[in-house]
Design a protein around this motif. Structure first.
Motif, PDB file in Angstrom:
ATOM      1  N   MET A  38       0.816  -1.209   0.000  1.00 16.46           N
ATOM      2  CA  MET A  38       0.000   0.000   0.000  1.00 16.46           C
ATOM      3  C   MET A  38       0.858   1.271   0.000  1.00 16.46           C
ATOM      4  O   MET A  38       0.395   2.331  -0.402  1.00 16.46           O
ATOM      5  CB  MET A  38      -0.940   0.012   1.215  1.00 16.46           C
ATOM      6  CG  MET A  38      -2.029  -1.041   1.162  1.00 16.46           C
ATOM      7  SD  MET A  38      -3.015  -1.092   2.680  1.00 16.46           S
ATOM      8  CE  MET A  38      -4.069   0.342   2.442  1.00 16.46           C
ATOM      9  N   ARG A  39       2.101   1.154   0.444  1.00 21.86           N
ATOM     10  CA  ARG A  39       3.001   2.317   0.493  1.00 21.86           C
ATOM     11  C   ARG A  39       3.792   2.510  -0.802  1.00 21.86           C
ATOM     12  O   ARG A  39       4.652   3.392  -0.883  1.00 21.86           O
ATOM     13  CB  ARG A  39       3.971   2.176   1.670  1.00 21.86           C
ATOM     14  CG  ARG A  39       3.288   2.385   3.011  1.00 21.86           C
ATOM     15  CD  ARG A  39       4.245   2.260   4.177  1.00 21.86           C
ATOM     16  NE  ARG A  39       3.553   2.550   5.423  1.00 21.86           N
ATOM     17  CZ  ARG A  39       3.705   1.860   6.548  1.00 21.86           C
ATOM     18  NH1 ARG A  39       4.563   0.854   6.602  1.00 21.86           N
ATOM     19  NH2 ARG A  39       3.030   2.190   7.629  1.00 21.86           N
ATOM     20  N   THR A  40       3.491   1.731  -1.816  1.00 22.43           N
ATOM     21  CA  THR A  40       4.221   1.805  -3.079  1.00 22.43           C
ATOM     22  C   THR A  40       4.227   3.216  -3.650  1.00 22.43           C
ATOM     23  O   THR A  40       5.262   3.692  -4.115  1.00 22.43           O
ATOM     24  CB  THR A  40       3.633   0.814  -4.106  1.00 22.43           C
ATOM     25  OG1 THR A  40       3.711  -0.490  -3.554  1.00 22.43           O
ATOM     26  CG2 THR A  40       4.392   0.858  -5.415  1.00 22.43           C
ATOM     27  N   ILE A  41       3.095   3.898  -3.633  1.00 22.92           N
ATOM     28  CA  ILE A  41       3.033   5.254  -4.193  1.00 22.92           C
ATOM     29  C   ILE A  41       4.015   6.185  -3.492  1.00 22.92           C
ATOM     30  O   ILE A  41       4.668   7.007  -4.118  1.00 22.92           O
ATOM     31  CB  ILE A  41       1.601   5.840  -4.162  1.00 22.92           C
ATOM     32  CG1 ILE A  41       1.564   7.162  -4.943  1.00 22.92           C
ATOM     33  CG2 ILE A  41       1.102   6.021  -2.740  1.00 22.92           C
ATOM     34  CD1 ILE A  41       0.164   7.706  -5.178  1.00 22.92           C
ATOM     35  N   ASP A  42       4.155   6.018  -2.183  1.00 23.40           N
ATOM     36  CA  ASP A  42       5.082   6.864  -1.440  1.00 23.40           C
ATOM     37  C   ASP A  42       6.529   6.470  -1.716  1.00 23.40           C
ATOM     38  O   ASP A  42       7.399   7.329  -1.796  1.00 23.40           O
ATOM     39  CB  ASP A  42       4.786   6.780   0.061  1.00 23.40           C
ATOM     40  CG  ASP A  42       3.447   7.414   0.383  1.00 23.40           C
ATOM     41  OD1 ASP A  42       3.431   8.635   0.609  1.00 23.40           O
ATOM     42  OD2 ASP A  42       2.430   6.712   0.369  1.00 23.40           O
ATOM     43  N   ASP A  43       6.769   5.180  -1.874  1.00 22.45           N
ATOM     44  CA  ASP A  43       8.126   4.718  -2.164  1.00 22.45           C
ATOM     45  C   ASP A  43       8.608   5.188  -3.533  1.00 22.45           C
ATOM     46  O   ASP A  43       9.795   5.368  -3.745  1.00 22.45           O
ATOM     47  CB  ASP A  43       8.193   3.192  -2.107  1.00 22.45           C
ATOM     48  CG  ASP A  43       7.965   2.651  -0.709  1.00 22.45           C
ATOM     49  OD1 ASP A  43       8.119   3.424   0.258  1.00 22.45           O
ATOM     50  OD2 ASP A  43       7.615   1.460  -0.581  1.00 22.45           O
ATOM     51  N   ARG A  44       7.661   5.390  -4.444  1.00 19.73           N
ATOM     52  CA  ARG A  44       8.029   5.756  -5.820  1.00 19.73           C
ATOM     53  C   ARG A  44       7.753   7.227  -6.142  1.00 19.73           C
ATOM     54  O   ARG A  44       7.732   7.600  -7.315  1.00 19.73           O
ATOM     55  CB  ARG A  44       7.274   4.864  -6.794  1.00 19.73           C
ATOM     56  CG  ARG A  44       7.677   3.413  -6.649  1.00 19.73           C
ATOM     57  CD  ARG A  44       6.993   2.545  -7.647  1.00 19.73           C
ATOM     58  NE  ARG A  44       7.436   1.158  -7.481  1.00 19.73           N
ATOM     59  CZ  ARG A  44       6.757   0.125  -7.915  1.00 19.73           C
ATOM     60  NH1 ARG A  44       5.624   0.295  -8.541  1.00 19.73           N
ATOM     61  NH2 ARG A  44       7.214  -1.091  -7.721  1.00 19.73           N
ATOM     62  N   ILE A  45       7.550   8.040  -5.129  1.00 15.58           N
ATOM     63  CA  ILE A  45       7.173   9.442  -5.362  1.00 15.58           C
ATOM     64  C   ILE A  45       8.237  10.207  -6.157  1.00 15.58           C
ATOM     65  O   ILE A  45       7.907  10.949  -7.065  1.00 15.58           O
ATOM     66  CB  ILE A  45       6.816  10.177  -4.042  1.00 15.58           C
ATOM     67  CG1 ILE A  45       6.288  11.584  -4.315  1.00 15.58           C
ATOM     68  CG2 ILE A  45       7.981  10.270  -3.104  1.00 15.58           C
ATOM     69  CD1 ILE A  45       4.819  11.642  -4.520  1.00 15.58           C
ATOM     70  N   VAL A  46       9.488  10.008  -5.834  1.00 13.83           N
ATOM     71  CA  VAL A  46      10.554  10.728  -6.540  1.00 13.83           C
ATOM     72  C   VAL A  46      10.564  10.316  -8.004  1.00 13.83           C
ATOM     73  O   VAL A  46      10.613  11.174  -8.900  1.00 13.83           O
ATOM     74  CB  VAL A  46      11.929  10.481  -5.876  1.00 13.83           C
ATOM     75  CG1 VAL A  46      13.051  11.080  -6.716  1.00 13.83           C
ATOM     76  CG2 VAL A  46      11.955  11.061  -4.472  1.00 13.83           C
ATOM     77  N   TYR A  47      10.468   9.028  -8.273  1.00 11.24           N
ATOM     78  CA  TYR A  47      10.439   8.551  -9.652  1.00 11.24           C
ATOM     79  C   TYR A  47       9.223   9.125 -10.386  1.00 11.24           C
ATOM     80  O   TYR A  47       9.338   9.603 -11.519  1.00 11.24           O
ATOM     81  CB  TYR A  47      10.402   7.022  -9.681  1.00 11.24           C
ATOM     82  CG  TYR A  47      10.253   6.459 -11.074  1.00 11.24           C
ATOM     83  CD1 TYR A  47      11.346   6.405 -11.943  1.00 11.24           C
ATOM     84  CD2 TYR A  47       9.020   6.002 -11.532  1.00 11.24           C
ATOM     85  CE1 TYR A  47      11.211   5.912 -13.234  1.00 11.24           C
ATOM     86  CE2 TYR A  47       8.880   5.505 -12.822  1.00 11.24           C
ATOM     87  CZ  TYR A  47       9.973   5.455 -13.662  1.00 11.24           C
ATOM     88  OH  TYR A  47       9.831   4.974 -14.928  1.00 11.24           O
ATOM     89  N   SER A  48       8.057   9.077  -9.741  1.00 14.03           N
ATOM     90  CA  SER A  48       6.841   9.612 -10.357  1.00 14.03           C
ATOM     91  C   SER A  48       6.995  11.088 -10.705  1.00 14.03           C
ATOM     92  O   SER A  48       6.620  11.522 -11.794  1.00 14.03           O
ATOM     93  CB  SER A  48       5.644   9.445  -9.427  1.00 14.03           C
ATOM     94  OG  SER A  48       5.353   8.099  -9.241  1.00 14.03           O
ATOM     95  N   VAL A 144       8.676  15.909  -0.504  1.00 16.37           N
ATOM     96  CA  VAL A 144       9.196  15.721  -1.857  1.00 16.37           C
ATOM     97  C   VAL A 144       8.205  16.282  -2.874  1.00 16.37           C
ATOM     98  O   VAL A 144       8.591  16.974  -3.822  1.00 16.37           O
ATOM     99  CB  VAL A 144       9.467  14.216  -2.126  1.00 16.37           C
ATOM    100  CG1 VAL A 144       9.760  13.956  -3.588  1.00 16.37           C
ATOM    101  CG2 VAL A 144      10.615  13.728  -1.259  1.00 16.37           C
ATOM    102  N   PHE A 145       6.924  16.004  -2.666  1.00 10.48           N
ATOM    103  CA  PHE A 145       5.891  16.523  -3.559  1.00 10.48           C
ATOM    104  C   PHE A 145       5.932  18.042  -3.596  1.00 10.48           C
ATOM    105  O   PHE A 145       5.915  18.657  -4.657  1.00 10.48           O
ATOM    106  CB  PHE A 145       4.507  16.035  -3.110  1.00 10.48           C
ATOM    107  CG  PHE A 145       3.387  16.639  -3.899  1.00 10.48           C
ATOM    108  CD1 PHE A 145       2.990  16.083  -5.100  1.00 10.48           C
ATOM    109  CD2 PHE A 145       2.741  17.783  -3.456  1.00 10.48           C
ATOM    110  CE1 PHE A 145       1.967  16.651  -5.850  1.00 10.48           C
ATOM    111  CE2 PHE A 145       1.724  18.360  -4.193  1.00 10.48           C
ATOM    112  CZ  PHE A 145       1.335  17.795  -5.393  1.00 10.48           C
ATOM    113  N   SER A 146       6.000  18.640  -2.419  1.00 13.32           N
ATOM    114  CA  SER A 146       6.005  20.097  -2.325  1.00 13.32           C
ATOM    115  C   SER A 146       7.208  20.705  -3.030  1.00 13.32           C
ATOM    116  O   SER A 146       7.093  21.713  -3.731  1.00 13.32           O
ATOM    117  CB  SER A 146       5.986  20.505  -0.846  1.00 13.32           C
ATOM    118  OG  SER A 146       6.058  21.904  -0.730  1.00 13.32           O
TER     119      SER A 146
END
Length: 159
Positions: A38-48, A144-146
């Motif tokens: 479920m934490r995949t989106i957070d783990d890949r935030i930089v790549y995204s 990271v998003f910010s």
């Protein structure tokens, strides 16, 4: 082990639907595995962010505002889903601990019951610590998003 305890173990083996799997509140290692998925989106935030949000020189080719908005909404949905799942398992495990304490009050000499109570109390503490892990994961992702999206998209204020 008493029949009452066995039947409660069977009925308390509830699961919670989660993206990519089922969150099993009974088995802590499975609980952690599903949270990891479920934490995949957070783990890949930089790549995204690197692959979807353009640099200044490529800003005309992609709608960065829409991309950042969609990523933010996906991230928030994932955060809420995990928070709800963890809190649901904490509530269920707390209930089991409460029932075991009541049963122990009636039969303090039952070693199997005492062992089961300790096991459930430990699991409850581990689940509660997952809320702290969740806070760290969420804060990191939002930071990271910010950093990448602040010039393109400002998330709504949350009260």
């Amino acid at each position: 082990m008493s029949n009452n305890l066995r039947s409660r173990e069977r009925t308390s083996q509830s699961t919670m639907a989660a993206p990519g799997g089922t969150l099993n509140c009974e088995d802590f290692s499975m609980f952690q595995e599903v949270l990891k998925v479920m934490r995949t989106i957070d783990d890949r935030i930089v790549y995204s962010l690197n692959t979807t949000v353009p640099t200044v020189s490529f800003s005309g080719k992609v709608d960065a505002v829409q991309t950042c908005k969609q990523l933010y909404e996906s991230m928030m949905e994932a955060h809420l889903s995990r928070d709800k799942a963890i809190k649901t398992c904490i509530a269920q495990t707390s209930e089991v601990v409460g029932q075991l304490r009541e049963e122990r009050a009636k039969d303090n000499e039952n070693l199997a019951l005492n062992k089961q109570l300790r096991k459930e109390q430990t699991k409850l503490k581990l689940m509660q610590s997952e809320l702290n892990v969740e806070e760290v994961v969420n804060d990191r992702s939002l930071k990271v998003f910010s950093e990448r999206c602040r010039i393109h998209y400002t998330p709504p204020k949350v009260d």
